[in-house]
Write a protein that holds these residues in place. Structure first.
Motif, PDB file in Angstrom:
ATOM      1  N   ALA A  23       0.618  -1.299  -0.112  1.00 12.74           N
ATOM      2  CA  ALA A  23       0.056   0.034  -0.001  1.00 12.74           C
ATOM      3  C   ALA A  23       0.901   1.268   0.021  1.00 12.74           C
ATOM      4  O   ALA A  23       0.509   2.006  -0.842  1.00 12.74           O
ATOM      5  CB  ALA A  23      -1.057  -0.111   1.250  1.00 12.74           C
ATOM      6  N   GLU A 182      -5.559   4.324  -5.505  1.00 14.00           N
ATOM      7  CA  GLU A 182      -4.663   3.462  -4.945  1.00 14.00           C
ATOM      8  C   GLU A 182      -5.014   2.112  -4.645  1.00 14.00           C
ATOM      9  O   GLU A 182      -4.712   1.197  -4.555  1.00 14.00           O
ATOM     10  CB  GLU A 182      -4.216   4.038  -3.581  1.00 14.00           C
ATOM     11  N   GLU A 183      -6.779   2.053  -4.237  1.00 15.23           N
ATOM     12  CA  GLU A 183      -7.274   0.640  -4.022  1.00 15.23           C
ATOM     13  C   GLU A 183      -7.384  -0.031  -5.555  1.00 15.23           C
ATOM     14  O   GLU A 183      -7.073  -1.070  -5.415  1.00 15.23           O
ATOM     15  CB  GLU A 183      -8.919   1.122  -3.802  1.00 15.23           C
ATOM     16  N   GLN A 184      -7.590   0.742  -6.543  1.00 14.00           N
ATOM     17  CA  GLN A 184      -7.585  -0.128  -7.854  1.00 14.00           C
ATOM     18  C   GLN A 184      -6.218  -0.538  -8.055  1.00 14.00           C
ATOM     19  O   GLN A 184      -6.241  -1.855  -8.523  1.00 14.00           O
ATOM     20  CB  GLN A 184      -7.842   0.790  -9.159  1.00 14.00           C
ATOM     21  N   SER A 186      -3.919  -1.487  -5.949  1.00 14.30           N
ATOM     22  CA  SER A 186      -4.021  -2.706  -4.754  1.00 14.30           C
ATOM     23  C   SER A 186      -4.353  -3.752  -5.257  1.00 14.30           C
ATOM     24  O   SER A 186      -3.915  -4.912  -5.186  1.00 14.30           O
ATOM     25  CB  SER A 186      -4.449  -2.035  -3.627  1.00 14.30           C
ATOM     26  N   ASP A 187      -5.738  -3.688  -5.828  1.00 10.91           N
ATOM     27  CA  ASP A 187      -6.408  -4.950  -5.967  1.00 10.91           C
ATOM     28  C   ASP A 187      -5.790  -5.593  -7.359  1.00 10.91           C
ATOM     29  O   ASP A 187      -5.743  -6.745  -7.502  1.00 10.91           O
ATOM     30  CB  ASP A 187      -7.653  -4.653  -6.630  1.00 10.91           C
TER      31      ASP A 187
END
Length: 231
Positions: A23, A182-184, A186-187
Motif C-alpha cells: 500500500a 490506490e485501491e484499484q 492494490s487490487d
C-alpha cells in the motif's frame, strides 16, 4: 546515466534501504508519477527460477480486476462460425491465411494480442519468426489458443495480462495507470501476486521471490517487502 530533474526530486521521497509494504509503495509510486501523460505503473518481480529448465519456466495470464487502463487491440485467427463468434465478441481483426503476407511482408502489427483456434495454429506457426520475438505468439498456457474465442476476447478486453519470465528470470507486468486510485492499483497488484505465487515451480530450491519493485514509466523504483508473499 543522467536523470532528469523530476526523477531526481522524486527519488528523494524514497528510502532505498526500506522495503515498503504494498500500500505504501503504491502510494509513493503514484505520487511520483508526475509526467504530462498518464504513466503506466509496473511491477518487476525478480525470481529465483532458472528459465533454462523447462520445469522452472513461469508463464500464465491473469485478468486484472480493474483492467490495465489501456485499449487492447485483439487479432483472432479463426474461420467459419468461430470467426463470426470472434467478431461478435469484439475482436478488432479476424482472419486466416490471407493475413500472413500482410504481417510478414507489409510489416502490419496494428494489434496487441493474438488469439487463435487450435485448428489455425498450423497457419499461425508460419508467423513464429515474426510473432515470437515480439511476444505475440498465441499460447495455450496464456489462454490465447482456444476454441472459446468469446471468453478469450472478453478476458483480454477486460484487462487480462500475460506474465512470463524474461531471459534474466524477471517478470515485468503492468498493474494499471497513474490515474487509477490506490485501491484499484492494490487490487490489481494483489491479483498478479496471487497468480505468480501460485505458479511457483515445485522443483525450485531456495528463494522464489528475490525482489519486487514497483515503478511508473518515468519515475524511480520502490522496493517492496516480499515477506507476506513467501509462505
Amino acid at each position: 546515466m543522467k536523470r532528469g530533474k523530476k526523477y531526481v526530486e522524486a527519488a528523494k521521497n524514497i528510502d532505498r534501504q526500506t522495503l515498503y509494504e504494498a500500500a505504501d509503495a503504491i502510494s509513493l509510486v503514484k505520487k511520483n508519477a508526475t509526467a504530462k501523460f498518464d504513466e503506466t505503473i509496473e511491477a518487476h518481480i525478480r525470481t529465483g527460477c532458472d528459465g533454462r529448465h523447462a520445469e522452472q519456466q513461469i508463464r500464465g495470464a491473469v485478468v486484472l480486476p480493474h483492467g490495465t487502463g489501456k485499449t487492447v487491440r485483439v487479432l483472432v485467427f479463426a474461420k467459419g462460425a468461430k470467426a463470426d463468434e470472434a467478431l461478435a465478441a469484439g475482436a478488432d481483426f479476424v482472419g486466416g491465411e490471407e493475413l500472413i503476407p500482410k504481417i510478414q511482408n507489409d510489416n502490419w502489427f496494428e494489434f496487441d494480442v493474438v488469439v487463435a483456434t487450435p485448428d489455425m495454429m498450423g497457419v499461425v506457426g508460419r508467423l513464429g519468426r515474426v510473432l515470437g520475438p515480439k511476444g505475440l505468439m498465441p499460447n495455450p498456457k496464456a489462454g490465447t489458443v482456444t476454441m472459446d474465442v468469446t471468453k478469450a476476447v472478453n478476458d483480454i478486453k477486460a484487462g487480462k495480462i500475460e506474465y512470463r519470465l524474461d531471459k534474466t528470470n524477471i517478470i515485468h507486468v503492468p498493474i494499471g495507470k497513474a490515474s487509477f486510485t490506490e485501491e484499484q492499483l492494490s487490487d490489481n497488484f494483489q491479483a498478479i501476486m496471487d497468480a505468480i505465487v501460485k505458479a511457483k515451480p515445485s522443483s525450485l530450491k531456495g528463494a522464489y521471490l528475490r525482489s519486487v519493485v514497483l515503478t511508473s514509466t518515468m519515475g524511480p523504483g520502490v522496493k517492496l517487502s516480499t515477506a507476506k508473499y513467501v509462505g
